[in-house]
Write a protein that holds these residues in place. Structure first.
Motif, PDB file in Angstrom:
ATOM      1  N   UNK A 250       0.847  -1.198   0.000  1.00 38.85           N
ATOM      2  CA  UNK A 250       0.000   0.000   0.000  1.00 38.85           C
ATOM      3  C   UNK A 250       0.879   1.244   0.000  1.00 38.85           C
ATOM      4  N   UNK A 251       0.490   2.278  -0.750  1.00 35.33           N
ATOM      5  CA  UNK A 251       1.300   3.496  -0.785  1.00 35.33           C
ATOM      6  C   UNK A 251       1.293   4.217   0.552  1.00 35.33           C
ATOM      7  N   UNK A 252       2.468   4.687   0.954  1.00 32.72           N
ATOM      8  CA  UNK A 252       2.603   5.434   2.192  1.00 32.72           C
ATOM      9  C   UNK A 252       2.170   6.880   1.960  1.00 32.72           C
ATOM     10  N   UNK A 253       1.637   7.563   2.966  1.00 33.52           N
ATOM     11  CA  UNK A 253       1.250   8.977   2.789  1.00 33.52           C
ATOM     12  C   UNK A 253       2.389   9.878   2.350  1.00 33.52           C
ATOM     13  N   UNK A 254       3.636   9.467   2.639  1.00 38.09           N
ATOM     14  CA  UNK A 254       4.790  10.285   2.261  1.00 38.09           C
ATOM     15  C   UNK A 254       5.217  10.080   0.813  1.00 38.09           C
ATOM     16  N   UNK A 255       4.635   9.105   0.134  1.00 41.91           N
ATOM     17  CA  UNK A 255       5.085   8.768  -1.214  1.00 41.91           C
ATOM     18  C   UNK A 255       4.984   9.952  -2.164  1.00 41.91           C
ATOM     19  N   UNK A 256       3.841  10.646  -2.156  1.00 45.13           N
ATOM     20  CA  UNK A 256       3.651  11.774  -3.087  1.00 45.13           C
ATOM     21  C   UNK A 256       4.706  12.853  -2.864  1.00 45.13           C
ATOM     22  N   UNK A 257       5.001  13.160  -1.596  1.00 44.44           N
ATOM     23  CA  UNK A 257       6.012  14.177  -1.292  1.00 44.44           C
ATOM     24  C   UNK A 257       7.387  13.753  -1.794  1.00 44.44           C
ATOM     25  N   UNK A 258       7.726  12.503  -1.544  1.00 40.70           N
ATOM     26  CA  UNK A 258       9.024  12.010  -1.996  1.00 40.70           C
ATOM     27  C   UNK A 258       9.165  12.017  -3.498  1.00 40.70           C
ATOM     28  N   UNK A 259       8.115  11.603  -4.210  1.00 40.69           N
ATOM     29  CA  UNK A 259       8.167  11.589  -5.675  1.00 40.69           C
ATOM     30  C   UNK A 259       8.333  13.002  -6.220  1.00 40.69           C
ATOM     31  N   UNK A 260       7.651  13.979  -5.625  1.00 37.51           N
ATOM     32  CA  UNK A 260       7.793  15.365  -6.066  1.00 37.51           C
ATOM     33  C   UNK A 260       9.239  15.833  -5.876  1.00 37.51           C
ATOM     34  N   UNK A 261       9.852  15.490  -4.745  1.00 34.24           N
ATOM     35  CA  UNK A 261      11.244  15.871  -4.504  1.00 34.24           C
ATOM     36  C   UNK A 261      12.178  15.227  -5.531  1.00 34.24           C
ATOM     37  N   UNK A 262      11.947  13.964  -5.828  1.00 39.29           N
ATOM     38  CA  UNK A 262      12.795  13.268  -6.798  1.00 39.29           C
ATOM     39  C   UNK A 262      12.680  13.902  -8.173  1.00 39.29           C
ATOM     40  N   UNK A 263      11.445  14.145  -8.626  1.00 38.00           N
ATOM     41  CA  UNK A 263      11.246  14.715  -9.959  1.00 38.00           C
ATOM     42  C   UNK A 263      11.801  16.133 -10.048  1.00 38.00           C
ATOM     43  N   UNK A 264      11.636  16.912  -8.974  1.00 35.98           N
ATOM     44  CA  UNK A 264      12.174  18.275  -8.971  1.00 35.98           C
ATOM     45  C   UNK A 264      13.697  18.254  -9.018  1.00 35.98           C
ATOM     46  N   UNK A 265      14.306  17.387  -8.237  1.00 39.73           N
ATOM     47  CA  UNK A 265      15.770  17.315  -8.236  1.00 39.73           C
ATOM     48  C   UNK A 265      16.295  16.842  -9.575  1.00 39.73           C
TER      49      UNK A 265
END
Length: 306
Positions: A250-265
């Motif tokens: 199951x996706x963790x609530x932090x997943x969306x935040x982490x993905x945004x950081x990865x894509x931005x970096x």
């Protein structure tokens, strides 16, 4: 790089499935052996030149030990002892590990902006996966990342060697070494040849290894390693995504935040370096040296030339 990282991300799910039916080292050995044989057959059908001098075979053997034998063994064992997402993150720390060696060996200096972007990207990966759980395979996954980084640095010296032959033979040699280790550690292979295992092995060997490494080594010969390695941050993102879609994770609530950081970096890193523009091909350097492939080292990166 999008399809390469997507294939590598899916590999972690395929490894998880396959380990239900096969021991760790034998499964890793089969991945390398099947992929190596497939590429060598392609090279023979296309009449590609086989490596002939001792320098080429020495490089291929070193590449086999690092990028295939050590990396695959540590990666499979890491997945066996970690949550899939956490293993994907730690085994793909290459963008951070490659910065100093690429600067020292090939003169590829990284700006402060790009370095900061890579660090933020790794933080994003930790945000995505670490809350999902760890395990005893953390050190093995890090070892896999170190071995993959060493393999990437070595692959830069493949200029003058047919990339299909080099990729195929390094996987075959690495697979033989893995098979010998598997025989010594795990004994006679006890594999349950289920449809699930055959499908997992076929995907791992043909798509996630043979095709993906063929394309990856081609890119390492013509792109700056720092900006190229930054794309591998997408591998764990794809791994987490495939884990959500294809397993019960199951996706963790932090997943969306982490993905945004990865894509931005990733965006900042690629835009901040000349790697997003068309890089100069090493073919021109080989032609200037006579095209005999006898150069002792790969051409320096476009950044170093400037």
């Amino acid at each position: 790089m999008l399809w390469i990282t997507a294939a590598w991300g899916a590999c972690f799910v395929a490894i998880r499935w396959g380990l239900r039916d096969a021991p760790v080292l034998w499964f890793a050995a089969l991945r390398a052996l099947v992929a190596g044989v497939a590429l060598i057959v392609v090279a023979r059908v296309q009449h590609r030149p086989q490596p002939s001098d001792w320098r080429a075979w020495r490089l291929i053997t070193l590449l086999a030990i690092t990028n295939a034998s050590i990396a695959f063994a540590a990666m499979f064992a890491g997945v066996d002892g970690l949550a899939t997402g956490a293993a994907a993150v730690l085994a793909n720390a290459q963008p951070l590990l490659i910065l100093l060696p690429a600067w020292w060996l090939y003169g590829e200096r990284v700006s402060a902006q790009s370095g900061a972007a890579l660090f933020v990207g790794f933080v994003g990966l930790l945000v995505v996966t670490v809350p999902g759980g760890g395990g005893s395979g953390a050190s093995l996954s890090i070892l896999a990342a170190v071995a993959i980084t060493a393999g990437t640095l070595l692959s830069r010296r493949l200029a003058g060697i047919d990339v299909v032959q080099a990729t195929g033979w390094h996987l075959l040699i690495g697979g033989v070494v893995l098979a010998a280790a598997a025989g010594a550690v795990e004994g006679v292979p006890r594999i349950d040849w289920t449809v699930r295992f055959v499908a997992s092995l076929a995907f791992l060997a043909l798509v996630g290894t043979a095709l993906a490494y063929w394309a990856w080594f081609t890119e390492t010969l013509r792109c700056p390693l720092g900006s190229l390695a930054a794309w591998t941050f997408l591998t764990p993102v794809f791994g987490v995504g495939f884990g959500v879609l294809l397993t019960n994770e199951s996706p963790d609530p932090w997943v969306a935040t982490g993905v945004v950081l990865v894509l931005a970096s990733l965006w900042v890193s690629v835009q901040g370096t000349p790697g997003h523009r068309r890089a100069e091909s090493p073919i021109g350097d080989l032609e200037q040296s006579g095209g005999d492939g006898s150069a002792e080292r790969a051409p320096r990166s476009p950044r170093a030339r400037r």
